[in-house]
Design a protein around this motif. Structure first.
Motif, short mmCIF file in Angstrom:
data_model
loop_
_atom_site.label_atom_id
_atom_site.label_comp_id
_atom_site.label_asym_id
_atom_site.label_seq_id
_atom_site.Cartn_x
_atom_site.Cartn_y
_atom_site.Cartn_z
N SER A 49 0.95 -1.16 -0.13
CA SER A 49 0.01 0.03 0.04
C SER A 49 1.07 1.23 -0.10
O SER A 49 0.56 2.25 -0.40
N GLN A 99 -8.42 -0.42 -0.59
CA GLN A 99 -8.68 -1.73 0.22
C GLN A 99 -9.97 -1.77 0.82
O GLN A 99 -10.37 -2.74 1.02
N ASP A 181 -5.72 -1.60 -4.90
CA ASP A 181 -4.96 -2.08 -3.81
C ASP A 181 -5.76 -3.14 -3.14
O ASP A 181 -6.90 -2.56 -2.30
N GLU A 182 -5.56 -4.52 -3.28
CA GLU A 182 -6.40 -5.50 -2.72
C GLU A 182 -7.97 -5.01 -2.95
O GLU A 182 -8.56 -4.96 -1.80
MG LIG Z 1 -2.31 -2.53 2.27
#
Ligand SMILES: [Mg+2]
Ligand SMILES: Nc1ncnc2c1ncn2[C@@H]1O[C@H](COP(=O)(O)OP(=O)(O)OP(=O)(O)O)[C@@H](O)[C@H]1O
Lengths: 324, 306
Positions: A49, A99, A181-182
């Protein structure tokens, strides 16, 4: 190789805390070609991240500080740009999906407004047209009854729906790069598959490049063209998705792959896991970062950090391949 | 929402009943006789009785109270003992003055507290932040009436920019409005600052930045609208304080507002006027609180009143 649209060179980001400095990202380099999907994998806390937020220039500074590195977007170093120049790139040329879908939307604005504001900002679209385009975007991410949803607030939607809204907002200006991001970590498995399918489909539609961040190798294998494996703030293996998955070189990559459950797997065989835990970024001062958990560790690993070594199609940071 | 408002309005009734009962009892049982105040000490038995009868003061407590309630329900607040005029008429004269001071105070509160609080939060730990917070500490430490006297001395007595006393013209209301606004802004600015600091850390603010919105849009729209939610609640609670402050200031500035009216009436035991002005003040505080709750629901879509 195709023309690189993004090139990250020797990026180093530290967190300056009260009593110590944490090198969260330490010498990360990679490039992203036009239309390519790059997977960035690694366990929690390895700096994925932070890398993404640094590219977007969204890190809080302080405590974060960029010690070193360059990030070239179409030949221009993002780190040298003024805030205003960078602002014009965000959302228009480079967009990010976060995320945490539950907290990433503003609770007091309607969905319609949160998508259309990007269009109003970057394309000078009149409010009414922007709202219409927002409805179209919601259709694109397969949200049922988009005309109704634009008038709703985030708390009225499920996590999966909210992430679709985030994707719709990120894609609204058809950015050249999408950093995801995820995007599915907070969602359940069936929704995860849908969202990934969606990102892949939309990507080919607007021909953008994607950095797909995940701790799940399965996801990365499914959508990426190339993969970078991160460990404790560094990339330890780098190569095209096929060679990384069929012939992993770094002991860490091997460990990650062995930890993936396989449906065809013999029941009696136990899932392997990598022993130990990820060291804190400032714990390992010298030698290979993976030395505390590696099964093949020897003297050189303890003293000196390995450089990238070309092994087959992969770049690997591991002393074990030096002889080849 | 409508159902909720009606419910809140109905709930006002018991509060007002209790308030009137308390005021009524205090006047009934407290020493001092309004009749002899009107008629003077050397009054004949006959005149005394007739005055007593005129105002219904010869009746027992319960009867007097019920009579009072009945006339209030009919929209009649009685007649001033001292001035021999309908109380409602007197309140109608005075209320606008007090409301203007209160509104002016509110306007000044927001005009100062929001920019100062936001600036302090955005520029946290810089000179701007320290300046705003020191100013705010000063504002909290200074009592409203004292600030009122200071303003009166400097701007009315010395500089003669404003009248020292008067009939409640708008010019006369400016200084008390500032006295209320400045002290109230002090506490509000702190609230805005801490609320903003909390909101600026939220993921959705990062999302707004990731969209490439102008920084002022991120701060003044995305963040501020969220940060104002707790501030609205605080303001609802501060209303009583503001009206209370206005009462004190009306006396210092000799402004004919409802606070002055009430205090004069208490001193001269003009019971109907006290009761009437208390009723109006209490109702306006409750109404303003309901208004704050409605505003709260408008700003925060997650709030649904049932
Ligand atoms: Mg992360
Ligand atoms: N605001 C911060 N202050 C201090 N340290 C931080 C901060 N943000 C991140 N770090 C440190 O940076 C390192 C990398 O964090 P990062 O969020 O990039 O991990 P990640 O790879 O994204 O993990 P995850 O899979 O959990 O999202 C962590 O060790 C963390 O301790």
């Amino acid at each position: 190789m195709k023309e690189a649209i993004l090139r990250v060179k020797n990026l180093c980001v530290d967190f300056h805390l009260d009593n110590r400095i944490i090198p969260a990202v330490d010498g990360v380099s990679f490039s992203l070609a036009k239309g390519e999907t790059l997977g960035l994998v690694g366990e929690s806390g390895c700096g994925k991240s932070v890398t993404a937020l640094t590219i977007m220039r969204l890190l809080q500074m302080p405590p974060a500080k960029i010690r070193n590195g360059e990030i070239y977007f179409k030949g221009q170093n993002l780190l040298n740009m003024t805030d205003e120049e960078m602002r014009q790139i965000r959302g228009k040329n480079i967009a990010m999906i976060f995320q945490e879908p539950m907290t990433s939307l503003n609770p007091v604005f309607t969905i319609g407004r949160q998508i259309s504001e990007v269009l109003i900002q970057h394309q000078n679209m009149p409010k009414k047209d922007a709202l219409e385009k927002s409805i179209e975007m919601l259709k694109l991410v397969r949200i049922p009854e988009p005309e109704k949803v634009v008038k709703q607030y985030p708390h009225q939607l499920s996590g999966g729906m909210r992430q679709r809204v985030m994707i719709a907002a990120a894609l609204a200006c058809e950015p050249e790069i999408i950093i995801a991001d995820e995007p599915t970590t907070a969602l359940d498995v069936t929704v995860e598959a849908q969202i990934l399918g969606l990102i892949n489909e939309l990507k080919s539609r607007i021909n953008s490049s994607i950095i797909m961040i995940s701790h799940d190798l399965g996801i990365v294998a499914e959508v990426s063209d190339r993969v970078a494996v991160m460990y404790a703030g560094r990339i330890v293996e780098y190569g095209d998705v096929h060679s990384v998955f069929t012939s992993p070189k770094h002991p860490y990559t091997k460990g990650l792959l062995e930890a993936i459950p396989d449906i065809n797997m013999n029941r009696s065989k136990r899932l392997k896991e990598i022993r130990g835990v990820v060291p804190f970024p400032d714990e390992i001062k010298e030698g290979c970062r993976f030395k505390t958990r590696c099964d093949y560790v020897h003297e050189k690993c303890l003293a000196e950090e390995p450089p990238f070594i070309q092994v087959g199609n992969n770049q690997v940071r591991c002393w074990n391949y030096l002889s080849q | 929402m409508l159902k909720y408002i009606v419910k809140r309005l109905i709930l006002m009734i018991p509060v007002l009943l209790l308030m009137t009962l308390v005021v009524f009892s205090i006047f009934y049982f407290a020493p001092g006789d309004p009749v002899s105040r009107i008629a003077g000490p050397n009054v004949t038995e006959e005149v005394y009785k007739s005055i007593q009868k005129k105002y219904g003061l010869d009746q027992p407590f319960v009867v007097q109270y019920l009579r009072f309630l009945k006339s209030v329900a009919e929209g009649d607040l009685g007649i001033s003992i001292l001035q021999d005029r309908p109380v409602l008429e007197m309140i109608k004269e005075r209320l606008p003055v007090t409301l203007q001071i209160g509104l002016l105070g509110f306007a000044i509160t927001f005009a100062i507290a929001i920019p100062a609080g936001v600036a302090a939060a955005v520029k946290k730990n810089t000179a701007v932040d320290y300046l705003c917070m020191t100013g705010s500490l000063l504002g909290i430490a200074v009592p409203t009436f004292w600030l009122g006297m200071l303003l009166l001395y400097v701007f009315a007595y010395k500089l003669r920019w404003f009248p020292i006393s008067g009939d409640g013209s708008f010019k006369q209301l400016v200084l008390p409005g500032f006295a209320i606004g400045l002290t109230n802004a002090a506490i509000t600015a702190r609230m805005v600052r801490s609320s903003m600091l909390e909101v600026l850390k939220q993921d959705y603010v990062r999302t707004a930045r990731s969209k490439g919105l102008l920084e002022k849009t991120v701060v003044y729209r995305h963040a501020l609208k969220n940060a104002l939610i707790p501030v609205i609640t605080l303001m609802g609670l501060r209303l009583g304080w503001i009206l209370g402050g206005s009462v004190a200031l009306e006396i210092i500035f000799s402004i004919p507002g409802i606070g002055r009216l009430m205090v004069d009436a208490i001193l001269s035991r003009d019971f109907p006027v006290v009761q009437g002005s208390m009723l109006v003040l209490t109702s306006s505080i409750i109404l303003a609180n309901i208004l704050a709750d409605i505003l709260y629901a408008i700003v925060d879509p997650r709030i649904r009143y049932g």
